[in-house]
Write a protein that holds these residues in place. Structure first.
Motif, PDB file in Angstrom:
ATOM      1  N   GLY A   5       0.474  20.762  34.888  1.00 17.20           N
ATOM      2  CA  GLY A   5       0.105  20.496  36.284  1.00 17.20           C
ATOM      3  C   GLY A   5       0.234  19.045  36.672  1.00 17.20           C
ATOM      4  O   GLY A   5      -0.192  18.645  37.757  1.00 17.20           O
ATOM      5  N   HIS A   6       0.836  18.252  35.799  1.00 20.49           N
ATOM      6  CA  HIS A   6       0.887  16.799  36.002  1.00 20.49           C
ATOM      7  C   HIS A   6       1.438  16.398  37.366  1.00 20.49           C
ATOM      8  O   HIS A   6       0.886  15.520  38.031  1.00 20.49           O
ATOM      9  CB  HIS A   6       1.711  16.159  34.882  1.00 20.49           C
ATOM     10  CG  HIS A   6       2.067  14.730  35.125  1.00 20.49           C
ATOM     11  ND1 HIS A   6       1.110  13.729  35.117  1.00 20.49           N
ATOM     12  CD2 HIS A   6       3.246  14.120  35.398  1.00 20.49           C
ATOM     13  CE1 HIS A   6       1.708  12.581  35.363  1.00 20.49           C
ATOM     14  NE2 HIS A   6       2.993  12.785  35.542  1.00 20.49           N
ATOM     15  N   GLU A   7       2.554  17.046  37.777  1.00 21.15           N
ATOM     16  CA  GLU A   7       3.189  16.589  39.024  1.00 21.15           C
ATOM     17  C   GLU A   7       2.320  16.863  40.245  1.00 21.15           C
ATOM     18  O   GLU A   7       2.563  16.301  41.308  1.00 21.15           O
ATOM     19  CB  GLU A   7       4.580  17.224  39.188  1.00 21.15           C
ATOM     20  CG  GLU A   7       4.594  18.690  39.527  1.00 21.15           C
ATOM     21  CD  GLU A   7       4.422  19.583  38.301  1.00 21.15           C
ATOM     22  OE1 GLU A   7       4.244  19.037  37.203  1.00 21.15           O
ATOM     23  OE2 GLU A   7       4.469  20.816  38.456  1.00 21.15           O
ATOM     24  N   GLY A   8       1.299  17.695  40.084  1.00 22.26           N
ATOM     25  CA  GLY A   8       0.406  17.960  41.219  1.00 22.26           C
ATOM     26  C   GLY A   8      -0.842  17.096  41.194  1.00 22.26           C
ATOM     27  O   GLY A   8      -1.736  17.277  42.000  1.00 22.26           O
ATOM     28  N   MET A   9      -0.895  16.165  40.251  1.00 19.90           N
ATOM     29  CA  MET A   9      -2.101  15.342  40.104  1.00 19.90           C
ATOM     30  C   MET A   9      -1.960  14.064  40.925  1.00 19.90           C
ATOM     31  O   MET A   9      -1.372  13.083  40.488  1.00 19.90           O
ATOM     32  CB  MET A   9      -2.327  15.019  38.620  1.00 19.90           C
ATOM     33  CG  MET A   9      -3.649  14.327  38.346  1.00 19.90           C
ATOM     34  SD  MET A   9      -3.999  14.270  36.584  1.00 19.90           S
ATOM     35  CE  MET A   9      -5.406  13.165  36.586  1.00 19.90           C
ATOM     36  N   TRP A  10      -2.489  14.114  42.127  1.00 18.40           N
ATOM     37  CA  TRP A  10      -2.407  12.987  43.061  1.00 18.40           C
ATOM     38  C   TRP A  10      -3.783  12.670  43.615  1.00 18.40           C
ATOM     39  O   TRP A  10      -4.596  13.557  43.819  1.00 18.40           O
ATOM     40  CB  TRP A  10      -1.525  13.352  44.262  1.00 18.40           C
ATOM     41  CG  TRP A  10      -0.078  13.463  43.953  1.00 18.40           C
ATOM     42  CD1 TRP A  10       0.546  14.550  43.392  1.00 18.40           C
ATOM     43  CD2 TRP A  10       0.930  12.490  44.179  1.00 18.40           C
ATOM     44  NE1 TRP A  10       1.879  14.290  43.263  1.00 18.40           N
ATOM     45  CE2 TRP A  10       2.147  13.029  43.742  1.00 18.40           C
ATOM     46  CE3 TRP A  10       0.910  11.204  44.720  1.00 18.40           C
ATOM     47  CZ2 TRP A  10       3.339  12.323  43.824  1.00 18.40           C
ATOM     48  CZ3 TRP A  10       2.095  10.511  44.806  1.00 18.40           C
ATOM     49  CH2 TRP A  10       3.297  11.072  44.361  1.00 18.40           C
ATOM     50  N   PRO A  67      -0.823   8.507  42.308  1.00 12.75           N
ATOM     51  CA  PRO A  67      -0.440   9.582  41.399  1.00 12.75           C
ATOM     52  C   PRO A  67      -0.902   9.314  39.967  1.00 12.75           C
ATOM     53  O   PRO A  67      -1.130   8.170  39.592  1.00 12.75           O
ATOM     54  CB  PRO A  67       1.095   9.553  41.473  1.00 12.75           C
ATOM     55  CG  PRO A  67       1.422   8.143  41.803  1.00 12.75           C
ATOM     56  CD  PRO A  67       0.279   7.598  42.611  1.00 12.75           C
ATOM     57  N   CYS A  68      -1.019  10.376  39.197  1.00 17.64           N
ATOM     58  CA  CYS A  68      -1.242  10.241  37.756  1.00 17.64           C
ATOM     59  C   CYS A  68       0.099   9.803  37.156  1.00 17.64           C
ATOM     60  O   CYS A  68       1.125  10.418  37.409  1.00 17.64           O
ATOM     61  CB  CYS A  68      -1.686  11.564  37.160  1.00 17.64           C
ATOM     62  SG  CYS A  68      -1.815  11.527  35.368  1.00 17.64           S
ATOM     63  N   GLN A  69       0.090   8.715  36.368  1.00 16.32           N
ATOM     64  CA  GLN A  69       1.364   8.201  35.860  1.00 16.32           C
ATOM     65  C   GLN A  69       1.569   8.455  34.366  1.00 16.32           C
ATOM     66  O   GLN A  69       2.428   7.857  33.756  1.00 16.32           O
ATOM     67  CB  GLN A  69       1.552   6.710  36.202  1.00 16.32           C
ATOM     68  CG  GLN A  69       0.334   5.793  36.042  1.00 16.32           C
ATOM     69  CD  GLN A  69       0.058   5.345  34.642  1.00 16.32           C
ATOM     70  OE1 GLN A  69       0.155   6.134  33.722  1.00 16.32           O
ATOM     71  NE2 GLN A  69      -0.344   4.091  34.462  1.00 16.32           N
ATOM     72  N   GLU A  70       0.724   9.327  33.780  1.00 24.39           N
ATOM     73  CA  GLU A  70       0.946   9.709  32.381  1.00 24.39           C
ATOM     74  C   GLU A  70       1.106  11.223  32.357  1.00 24.39           C
ATOM     75  O   GLU A  70       0.239  11.938  32.848  1.00 24.39           O
ATOM     76  CB  GLU A  70      -0.260   9.332  31.513  1.00 24.39           C
ATOM     77  CG  GLU A  70      -0.429   7.864  31.247  1.00 24.39           C
ATOM     78  CD  GLU A  70       0.583   7.323  30.244  1.00 24.39           C
ATOM     79  OE1 GLU A  70       1.125   8.126  29.452  1.00 24.39           O
ATOM     80  OE2 GLU A  70       0.835   6.110  30.278  1.00 24.39           O
ATOM     81  N   PHE A  71       2.188  11.702  31.769  1.00 27.10           N
ATOM     82  CA  PHE A  71       2.378  13.152  31.724  1.00 27.10           C
ATOM     83  C   PHE A  71       1.196  13.791  30.993  1.00 27.10           C
ATOM     84  O   PHE A  71       0.914  13.458  29.848  1.00 27.10           O
ATOM     85  CB  PHE A  71       3.686  13.505  31.004  1.00 27.10           C
ATOM     86  CG  PHE A  71       3.916  14.983  30.966  1.00 27.10           C
ATOM     87  CD1 PHE A  71       4.325  15.653  32.101  1.00 27.10           C
ATOM     88  CD2 PHE A  71       3.687  15.705  29.806  1.00 27.10           C
ATOM     89  CE1 PHE A  71       4.509  17.024  32.081  1.00 27.10           C
ATOM     90  CE2 PHE A  71       3.869  17.068  29.777  1.00 27.10           C
ATOM     91  CZ  PHE A  71       4.292  17.726  30.917  1.00 27.10           C
ATOM     92  N   CYS A  72       0.499  14.712  31.692  1.00 25.94           N
ATOM     93  CA  CYS A  72      -0.740  15.251  31.118  1.00 25.94           C
ATOM     94  C   CYS A  72      -0.707  16.771  31.031  1.00 25.94           C
ATOM     95  O   CYS A  72      -1.738  17.405  30.993  1.00 25.94           O
ATOM     96  CB  CYS A  72      -1.936  14.770  31.931  1.00 25.94           C
ATOM     97  SG  CYS A  72      -1.816  15.097  33.687  1.00 25.94           S
ATOM     98  N   SER A  73       0.484  17.342  30.980  1.00 22.84           N
ATOM     99  CA  SER A  73       0.743  18.772  30.802  1.00 22.84           C
ATOM    100  C   SER A  73       1.273  19.389  32.088  1.00 22.84           C
ATOM    101  O   SER A  73       1.669  18.677  32.992  1.00 22.84           O
ATOM    102  CB  SER A  73      -0.487  19.531  30.294  1.00 22.84           C
ATOM    103  OG  SER A  73      -0.074  20.801  29.833  1.00 22.84           O
ATOM    104  N   VAL A 121      -5.034  12.104  28.069  1.00 16.66           N
ATOM    105  CA  VAL A 121      -4.654  10.806  28.639  1.00 16.66           C
ATOM    106  C   VAL A 121      -4.047  11.000  30.030  1.00 16.66           C
ATOM    107  O   VAL A 121      -3.134  11.806  30.217  1.00 16.66           O
ATOM    108  CB  VAL A 121      -3.646  10.083  27.727  1.00 16.66           C
ATOM    109  CG1 VAL A 121      -3.160   8.794  28.383  1.00 16.66           C
ATOM    110  CG2 VAL A 121      -4.286   9.771  26.383  1.00 16.66           C
ATOM    111  N   HIS A 122      -4.595  10.307  31.002  1.00 14.60           N
ATOM    112  CA  HIS A 122      -4.035  10.276  32.351  1.00 14.60           C
ATOM    113  C   HIS A 122      -3.749   8.815  32.703  1.00 14.60           C
ATOM    114  O   HIS A 122      -3.993   7.923  31.895  1.00 14.60           O
ATOM    115  CB  HIS A 122      -5.025  10.845  33.377  1.00 14.60           C
ATOM    116  CG  HIS A 122      -5.393  12.276  33.138  1.00 14.60           C
ATOM    117  ND1 HIS A 122      -4.579  13.315  33.509  1.00 14.60           N
ATOM    118  CD2 HIS A 122      -6.480  12.829  32.564  1.00 14.60           C
ATOM    119  CE1 HIS A 122      -5.159  14.461  33.166  1.00 14.60           C
ATOM    120  NE2 HIS A 122      -6.317  14.197  32.588  1.00 14.60           N
ATOM    121  N   GLY A 123      -3.271   8.604  33.902  1.00 12.16           N
ATOM    122  CA  GLY A 123      -3.057   7.229  34.351  1.00 12.16           C
ATOM    123  C   GLY A 123      -3.315   7.132  35.836  1.00 12.16           C
ATOM    124  O   GLY A 123      -3.147   8.099  36.573  1.00 12.16           O
TER     125      GLY A 123
HETATM  126 CU    CU Z   1      -2.859  13.429  34.716  1.00 11.90          CU
END
Ligand code: CU
Length: 191
Positions: free
Chosen positions: A160-165, A152-158, A117-119
């Motif tokens: 690398g989440h904070e780098g998902m832009w 940004p991705c707004q669902e914690f997805c593991s 799940v991502h956002g």
């Molecule tokens: Cu994500």
């Protein structure tokens, strides 16, 4: 001294207390009714979740065939002048990582996830939707100002989440139309 002190206008403190209590009870009931109406509106309105229409897709075959193959991702200028954007979220990036769209145009964003799940959230707008593997998220949007918007991705997805832009680049309408002349799908990756 008696508990039933008389006030200036002749009412006792018990009567005052009862009146104040009634007033607050009325306010509490109004707040509850308002929240129930808001919840009903949010649940029924098309643009809010839960979606009244569910579209499914096979996340393990996204890259092989169907709507979300790589060659079909990006922005497409439809015959009626509207734009459809198709995107995928996967650990830990969006494809395309830079979405280009024209200003003042009805845009349909269609996206899904290839793994967890991502956002998608576009900062400064009310565009905000979850990407759930197996389901297609659709959101209507329209930008009134050109410029770059962070996505940004707004669902914690593991890890690398904070780098998902990602980024959304809103450009001039004629500019977009010129770029779209050759047909195909547009993006601003690498620009
Ligand atoms: Cu994500």
């Amino acid at each position: 001294m008696s508990a039933e002190q008389s006030h200036g206008n002749g009412s006792t403190s018990t009567e005052v207390a009862a009146r104040v209590e009634r007033r607050w009870a009325t306010i509490a009931v109004l707040i509850i009714v308002m929240m129930a109406l808001l919840a009903a509106f949010a649940g029924i309105h098309r643009a809010t979740m839960p979606q009244p229409r569910v579209e499914i897709t096979d996340p393990s075959r996204l890259h092989l065939s169907g709507e979300f193959v790589e060659s079909n991702l990006g922005s497409l200028l439809e015959a009626n002048g509207n734009v459809t954007v198709r995107a995928i979220g996967q650990q830990y990036s969006f494809t395309p990582a830079c979405i280009v769209v024209p200003v003042d145009t009805p845009i349909t964003l269609r996206a899904t996830s290839a793994d967890v799940v991502h956002g998608i959230l576009i900062q400064g707008t009310n565009v905000n939707t979850m990407l759930v593997p197996g389901y297609i998220s659709e959101q209507l949007m329209r930008f009134t100002k050109t410029g770059d918007y962070l996505m940004p991705c707004q669902e914690f997805c593991s890890f690398g989440h904070e780098g998902m832009w990602g980024k959304v680049k809103v450009i001039d309408k004629t500019d977009f139309a010129n770029r779209a002349k050759g047909g195909g799908r547009l993006s601003c990756v690498g620009q």
